[in-house]
Design an enzyme around this catalytic site. Structure first.
Site: not given
Ligand code: NAD
Length: 334
Positions: A234, A258, A263, A295
């Site tokens: 994000r 991305d 955005e 994105h």
């Molecule tokens: P997820 O919930 O499976 O994993 C997130 C991880 O981040 C967890 O292990 C959590 O413990 C950890 N976390 C929480 N707070 C933290 C901190 N302060 N420091 C370090 N780690 C921390 O989520 P995911 O499916 O792996 O997705 C991650 C992120 O990717 C989503 O939140 C979303 O914003 C982003 N995303 C982007 C796209 C895209 O198209 N660009 C698509 C899907 C998801």
């Protein structure tokens, strides 16, 4: 059930309509994002279906409640754009798609790294113009480099394994370390150590009040000169203004993003015949060592099919009084 689908692009219609053949919801598509200006469209709908840049703050949610909307169905994993407390206060349920293809996002992070490093985008343009020179195209071996992964959830886990496959040392930071990754050779360290030792840093954690501007001046000061920074999570994780300063000084050697803090006003739109008013992104675009995609990390056939089936499945469950994939502010707090 009547559902207002906001921020609907042709590809959203394609996958949702295909999935709806067996479900028969009444889907109405609006190209506009859901904002205070467009919330009035929801007069006749029980549910809204929204994406990453729809803006569901307290005012918008109050209007949804006035219009008797009972469900917010996110067709994404992140929910930072929804005021969950406001949804609870108005008894509107929020559901999401927790995972649609973590591979898609992890692989896109790799694509950013490979392109920035080996400059294939520049080679493509050069060769098409008959320029076969290699000047300026030098990259580095990924093998043996140290990659820092911040957040090792579904996406970070896959990304870490990909980087291990390249022969990289993988350092990770996550409040909840993953045992399987430790066994695979990932070393969980503090953020300070990760910043100091990593040649490449990839952000794979959610945007929360705690992680907002995680990458700020203090974090950048600790990083190696010429570090490669990748963000597919994000935009708000990075203080973009500070980033521009670090790029100008050469502190950041490569930047691949991305997602972008501002955005909402530009991504998913064709602005090619307009004057883009966002000076910050135009400055970022001007750097030769910055690669921006709009994105698209999630954007694969597999992910789109999964998004459509989970979203409509969530709505079907809601109709039956079940709350599948619900995002609940009280449960998150506990
Ligand atoms: P997820 O919930 O499976 O994993 C997130 C991880 O981040 C967890 O292990 C959590 O413990 C950890 N976390 C929480 N707070 C933290 C901190 N302060 N420091 C370090 N780690 C921390 O989520 P995911 O499916 O792996 O997705 C991650 C992120 O990717 C989503 O939140 C979303 O914003 C982003 N995303 C982007 C796209 C895209 O198209 N660009 C698509 C899907 C998801």
């Amino acid at each position: 059930m009547r559902i207002a689908v906001y921020s609907a692009k042709p590809y959203d219609r394609e996958f949702l309509d295909a999935e709806n053949k067996n479900r028969n919801f009444e889907l109405s598509y609006f190209e506009d994002p859901l904002t205070i200006e467009t919330v009035s469209y929801t007069g006749d709908f029980e549910a809204v279906c929204v994406f990453v840049n729809d803006h569901l703050d307290r005012d918008v949610i109050a209007k949804l409640a006035e219009n008797n909307v009972k469900l917010i169905a996110l067709r994404c994993a992140g929910f930072n754009n929804v005021d969950l407390a406001a949804a609870r206060d108005h008894a509107i349920k929020v559901v999401r798609v927790p995972a649609y293809s973590p591979y898609a996002v992890a692989e896109h992070a790799l694509a950013l790294i490979m392109t920035l490093n080996r400059k294939t985008h520049r080679s493509f343009n050069r060769v098409r113009e008959g320029n076969f020179s290699l000047n300026g195209l030098i990259g580095f071996d990924l093998n043996g480099k140290t990659v820092g992964v911040i957040g090792t959830g579904k996406i970070g886990q896959i990304f870490s394994k990909i980087m291990l496959g390249f022969g990289c040392t993988v350092l990770a930071y996550d409040p909840y370390p993953n045992k399987e990754l430790i066994q695979a050779g990932v070393d969980y360290v503090s953020l300070d150590i990760l910043y100091k030792r990593s040649d490449i840093i990839s952000l794979q954690c959610p945007l929360t009040p705690d992680t907002h501007h995680l990458i700020n001046q203090k974090a950048l000061d600790q990083m190696k000169e010429g570090v490669m920074l990748i963000n597919t999570s994000r935009g708000g994780l990075i203080d973009t203004k500070v980033l521009v300063g670090a790029l100008k000084k050469g502190k950041i050697g490569h930047l691949g993003i991305d997602v972008y803090e501002q955005e909402e006003a530009i991504f998913f739109k064709d602005l090619s015949d307009q004057i883009v008013q966002d000076d910050l992104i135009m400055r970022l675009i001007s750097f030769p060592n910055v690669l921006i995609t709009a994105h698209q990390a999630f954007f694969t056939n597999t992910a789109m099919q999964n998004i459509a089936s989970t979203t409509l499945g969530n709505i079907e469950a809601f109709q039956k009084g079940q709350f599948v994939n619900e995002v609940n502010v009280d449960r998150l707090a506990s």
